[in-house]
Design a protein around this motif. Structure first.
Motif, PDB file in Angstrom:
ATOM      1  N   ARG A 199      -2.695  67.060  11.093  1.00  0.00           N
ATOM      2  CA  ARG A 199      -3.680  68.102  10.817  1.00  0.00           C
ATOM      3  C   ARG A 199      -3.775  68.314   9.305  1.00  0.00           C
ATOM      4  NH1 ARG A 199      -2.288  72.685  15.453  1.00  0.00           N
ATOM      5  NH2 ARG A 199      -3.067  71.456  17.247  1.00  0.00           N
ATOM      6  N   ALA A 200      -4.993  68.297   8.794  1.00  0.00           N
ATOM      7  CA  ALA A 200      -5.174  68.401   7.343  1.00  0.00           C
ATOM      8  C   ALA A 200      -6.445  69.167   7.010  1.00  0.00           C
ATOM      9  CB  ALA A 200      -5.226  67.009   6.728  1.00  0.00           C
ATOM     10  N   GLY A 201      -6.566  69.510   5.730  1.00  0.00           N
ATOM     11  CA  GLY A 201      -7.733  70.263   5.273  1.00  0.00           C
ATOM     12  C   GLY A 201      -8.982  69.413   5.220  1.00  0.00           C
ATOM     13  N   ARG A 202      -8.835  68.114   4.938  1.00  0.00           N
ATOM     14  CA  ARG A 202      -9.978  67.205   4.869  1.00  0.00           C
ATOM     15  C   ARG A 202      -9.460  65.777   4.997  1.00  0.00           C
ATOM     16  NH1 ARG A 202      -8.668  69.404   0.360  1.00  0.00           N
ATOM     17  NH2 ARG A 202     -10.052  71.156   0.756  1.00  0.00           N
ATOM     18  N   ALA A 203     -10.383  64.834   5.135  1.00  0.00           N
ATOM     19  CA  ALA A 203      -9.998  63.432   5.262  1.00  0.00           C
ATOM     20  C   ALA A 203     -10.985  62.558   4.509  1.00  0.00           C
ATOM     21  CB  ALA A 203      -9.943  63.018   6.730  1.00  0.00           C
ATOM     22  N   PHE A 204     -10.521  61.389   4.088  1.00  0.00           N
ATOM     23  CA  PHE A 204     -11.365  60.371   3.466  1.00  0.00           C
ATOM     24  C   PHE A 204     -11.140  59.093   4.242  1.00  0.00           C
ATOM     25  CE2 PHE A 204     -11.948  56.927   0.300  1.00  0.00           C
ATOM     26  CZ  PHE A 204     -13.295  57.131   0.049  1.00  0.00           C
ATOM     27  N   ARG A 216     -16.430  57.783   3.103  1.00  0.00           N
ATOM     28  CA  ARG A 216     -16.980  59.120   2.906  1.00  0.00           C
ATOM     29  C   ARG A 216     -15.887  60.165   3.112  1.00  0.00           C
ATOM     30  NH1 ARG A 216     -18.165  57.065   7.717  1.00  0.00           N
ATOM     31  NH2 ARG A 216     -17.907  58.322   9.601  1.00  0.00           N
ATOM     32  N   SER A 217     -16.120  61.332   2.524  1.00  0.00           N
ATOM     33  CA  SER A 217     -15.201  62.454   2.670  1.00  0.00           C
ATOM     34  C   SER A 217     -15.613  63.279   3.882  1.00  0.00           C
ATOM     35  CB  SER A 217     -15.214  63.318   1.409  1.00  0.00           C
ATOM     36  OG  SER A 217     -14.328  64.403   1.543  1.00  0.00           O
ATOM     37  N   LEU A 218     -14.637  63.667   4.681  1.00  0.00           N
ATOM     38  CA  LEU A 218     -14.895  64.460   5.878  1.00  0.00           C
ATOM     39  C   LEU A 218     -14.368  65.866   5.654  1.00  0.00           C
ATOM     40  CD1 LEU A 218     -13.693  61.849   8.533  1.00  0.00           C
ATOM     41  CD2 LEU A 218     -16.014  62.184   7.651  1.00  0.00           C
ATOM     42  N   ALA A 219     -15.274  66.838   5.695  1.00  0.00           N
ATOM     43  CA  ALA A 219     -14.869  68.229   5.500  1.00  0.00           C
ATOM     44  C   ALA A 219     -13.987  68.672   6.656  1.00  0.00           C
ATOM     45  CB  ALA A 219     -16.095  69.120   5.391  1.00  0.00           C
ATOM     46  N   GLY A 220     -13.018  69.496   6.350  1.00  0.00           N
ATOM     47  CA  GLY A 220     -12.056  69.906   7.358  1.00  0.00           C
ATOM     48  C   GLY A 220     -12.357  71.240   7.991  1.00  0.00           C
ATOM     49  N   PRO A 221     -11.420  71.668   8.817  1.00  0.00           N
ATOM     50  CA  PRO A 221     -10.165  70.968   9.113  1.00  0.00           C
ATOM     51  C   PRO A 221     -10.373  69.742   9.997  1.00  0.00           C
ATOM     52  CG  PRO A 221     -10.361  72.920  10.476  1.00  0.00           C
ATOM     53  CD  PRO A 221     -11.521  72.964   9.536  1.00  0.00           C
ATOM     54  N   VAL A 222      -9.436  68.775   9.880  1.00  0.00           N
ATOM     55  CA  VAL A 222      -9.520  67.544  10.669  1.00  0.00           C
ATOM     56  C   VAL A 222      -8.154  67.253  11.283  1.00  0.00           C
ATOM     57  CG1 VAL A 222     -11.355  66.528   9.260  1.00  0.00           C
ATOM     58  CG2 VAL A 222      -8.956  66.086   8.693  1.00  0.00           C
ATOM     59  N   THR A 223      -8.179  66.434  12.330  1.00  0.00           N
ATOM     60  CA  THR A 223      -6.954  65.948  12.953  1.00  0.00           C
ATOM     61  C   THR A 223      -7.058  64.432  13.076  1.00  0.00           C
ATOM     62  OG1 THR A 223      -6.646  67.987  14.219  1.00  0.00           O
ATOM     63  CG2 THR A 223      -5.482  66.021  14.990  1.00  0.00           C
ATOM     64  N   VAL A 224      -6.089  63.736  12.520  1.00  0.00           N
ATOM     65  CA  VAL A 224      -6.060  62.278  12.573  1.00  0.00           C
ATOM     66  C   VAL A 224      -5.001  61.869  13.595  1.00  0.00           C
ATOM     67  CG1 VAL A 224      -5.684  60.144  11.292  1.00  0.00           C
ATOM     68  CG2 VAL A 224      -6.756  62.112  10.156  1.00  0.00           C
ATOM     69  N   LEU A 225      -5.426  61.123  14.597  1.00  0.00           N
ATOM     70  CA  LEU A 225      -4.525  60.659  15.651  1.00  0.00           C
ATOM     71  C   LEU A 225      -4.084  59.235  15.343  1.00  0.00           C
ATOM     72  CD1 LEU A 225      -6.513  62.001  18.743  1.00  0.00           C
ATOM     73  CD2 LEU A 225      -4.694  63.141  17.447  1.00  0.00           C
ATOM     74  N   GLU A 259     -10.650  63.568  14.498  1.00  0.00           N
ATOM     75  CA  GLU A 259     -11.332  64.643  15.209  1.00  0.00           C
ATOM     76  C   GLU A 259     -11.567  65.821  14.278  1.00  0.00           C
ATOM     77  OE1 GLU A 259     -12.311  64.247  18.208  1.00  0.00           O
ATOM     78  OE2 GLU A 259     -11.106  62.587  18.989  1.00  0.00           O
ATOM     79  N   ARG A 260     -12.719  66.463  14.453  1.00  0.00           N
ATOM     80  CA  ARG A 260     -12.986  67.703  13.723  1.00  0.00           C
ATOM     81  C   ARG A 260     -12.139  68.823  14.315  1.00  0.00           C
ATOM     82  NH1 ARG A 260     -16.240  67.031   9.046  1.00  0.00           N
ATOM     83  NH2 ARG A 260     -17.750  65.384   9.462  1.00  0.00           N
ATOM     84  N   GLY A 261     -11.675  69.721  13.459  1.00  0.00           N
ATOM     85  CA  GLY A 261     -10.873  70.838  13.934  1.00  0.00           C
ATOM     86  C   GLY A 261      -9.470  70.408  14.307  1.00  0.00           C
ATOM     87  N   HIS A 262      -8.798  71.255  15.073  1.00  0.00           N
ATOM     88  CA  HIS A 262      -7.421  70.997  15.488  1.00  0.00           C
ATOM     89  C   HIS A 262      -7.325  71.042  17.010  1.00  0.00           C
ATOM     90  CE1 HIS A 262      -5.930  72.553  11.312  1.00  0.00           C
ATOM     91  NE2 HIS A 262      -6.328  71.293  11.275  1.00  0.00           N
ATOM     92  N   PRO A 263      -7.847  70.023  17.681  1.00  0.00           N
ATOM     93  CA  PRO A 263      -7.800  70.020  19.153  1.00  0.00           C
ATOM     94  C   PRO A 263      -6.374  69.827  19.652  1.00  0.00           C
ATOM     95  CG  PRO A 263      -8.570  67.905  18.345  1.00  0.00           C
ATOM     96  CD  PRO A 263      -8.468  68.792  17.150  1.00  0.00           C
ATOM     97  N   ASP A 264      -6.128  70.336  20.845  1.00  0.00           N
ATOM     98  CA  ASP A 264      -4.836  70.114  21.496  1.00  0.00           C
ATOM     99  C   ASP A 264      -4.825  68.710  22.100  1.00  0.00           C
ATOM    100  OD1 ASP A 264      -3.800  72.625  20.914  1.00  0.00           O
ATOM    101  OD2 ASP A 264      -4.772  73.536  22.665  1.00  0.00           O
ATOM    102  N   VAL A 265      -3.835  67.921  21.730  1.00  0.00           N
ATOM    103  CA  VAL A 265      -3.714  66.556  22.247  1.00  0.00           C
ATOM    104  C   VAL A 265      -2.422  66.483  23.051  1.00  0.00           C
ATOM    105  CG1 VAL A 265      -3.599  64.116  21.675  1.00  0.00           C
ATOM    106  CG2 VAL A 265      -4.925  65.665  20.223  1.00  0.00           C
ATOM    107  N   PRO A 266      -2.517  66.359  24.371  1.00  0.00           N
ATOM    108  CA  PRO A 266      -1.306  66.330  25.204  1.00  0.00           C
ATOM    109  C   PRO A 266      -0.332  65.243  24.770  1.00  0.00           C
ATOM    110  CG  PRO A 266      -3.272  66.549  26.567  1.00  0.00           C
ATOM    111  CD  PRO A 266      -3.751  66.254  25.166  1.00  0.00           C
ATOM    112  N   ASP A 283      -4.016  69.604   2.518  1.00  0.00           N
ATOM    113  CA  ASP A 283      -4.000  68.273   1.901  1.00  0.00           C
ATOM    114  C   ASP A 283      -5.117  67.390   2.453  1.00  0.00           C
ATOM    115  OD1 ASP A 283      -1.836  69.033   0.466  1.00  0.00           O
ATOM    116  OD2 ASP A 283      -0.373  67.809   1.552  1.00  0.00           O
ATOM    117  N   THR A 284      -5.427  66.332   1.699  1.00  0.00           N
ATOM    118  CA  THR A 284      -6.401  65.327   2.126  1.00  0.00           C
ATOM    119  C   THR A 284      -5.653  64.107   2.653  1.00  0.00           C
ATOM    120  OG1 THR A 284      -8.019  66.054   0.474  1.00  0.00           O
ATOM    121  CG2 THR A 284      -8.308  63.840   1.395  1.00  0.00           C
ATOM    122  N   VAL A 285      -6.049  63.615   3.821  1.00  0.00           N
ATOM    123  CA  VAL A 285      -5.441  62.400   4.364  1.00  0.00           C
ATOM    124  C   VAL A 285      -6.437  61.260   4.245  1.00  0.00           C
ATOM    125  CG1 VAL A 285      -3.902  63.605   5.935  1.00  0.00           C
ATOM    126  CG2 VAL A 285      -6.186  62.970   6.710  1.00  0.00           C
TER     127      VAL A 285
END
Length: 205
Positions: free
Chosen positions: A5-10, A14-23, A33-40, A50-52
């Motif tokens: 989970r991060a504030g933004r991603a690249f 392109r830059s992706l405005a956050g919050p984002v979740t990288v799986l 994914e945009r936002g902070h979804p629950d991932v079982p 931070d930017t990931v």
């Protein structure tokens, strides 16, 4: 599966405005994914604002050199223990800078090639640069007959070939070599001797 989970991603383009979740799964990026979804079943790593970004690739390194002045000249004097420490330090500094894949184009005595599996990031290694007697990087142990050198690197499953006269696969030569009126069979024989079946390779100088 880690969920970063991060504030933004690249993503490399392109830059992706956050919050984002990288799986992350199997050593690669599964989804962003945009936002902070629950991932079982995912292990959440909260990186705050931070930017990931995807891991960077360094396409030309000599991990056995310590990056100081005259590093390649000093390389033959390193003990095996000191050489291992230099390689580990170089990889650690790469990783802290976001580099997750390195392409080593010349080590000493296969010191990088034989240890690929012990490193945290992906290491593509060539072994000692193939060179002529007292040629470029000769002190790394690559002064060998060409046919034997190519065969040995294939047997050791080198990821890439390095040498002063090698060129990247797919590059067009600047000029076609002249063919002698005699000796064509000898040249073709040499080509066959250098061919290693079932191994796709890359070369660099």
């Amino acid at each position: 599966m880690p969920a970063l989970r991060a504030g933004r991603a690249f993503d490399g383009e392109r830059s992706l405005a956050g919050p984002v979740t990288v799986l992350v799964a199997h050593g690669g990026i599964e989804a962003v994914e945009r936002g902070h979804p629950d991932v079982p079943g995912a292990g959440v790593v909260d990186l705050g604002q931070d930017t990931v970004l995807p891991g960077l690739i360094d396409t030309r390194v000599h991990l056995g050199a310590d990056s100081g002045n005259g590093a390649l000249d000093r390389l033959p004097t390193f003990t095996a223990e000191h050489l291992d420490a230099v390689i580990e330090d170089g990889l650690d500094r790469h990783l802290r800078a976001g580099v997750t894949t390195v392409r080593d184009l010349g080590d000493r005595d296969f010191s990088v090639l034989e240890q690929r599996s012990r490193h945290r990031q992906r290491v593509l290694a060539s072994g000692p640069p193939i060179t002529c007697p007292r040629g470029h990087c000769w002190s790394m142990g690559g002064e060998e007959a060409l046919r034997r050198a190519v065969r040995e690197r294939a047997d050791r499953r080198a990821d890439v070939g390095g040498g002063p006269r090698a060129r990247a696969a797919g590059d067009r030569p600047r000029a076609q070599p002249r063919r002698r009126a005699t000796g064509g069979g000898r040249a073709r024989g040499r080509d066959r001797a250098l061919h290693v079946p079932h191994r796709r390779g890359r070369a660099s100088c």
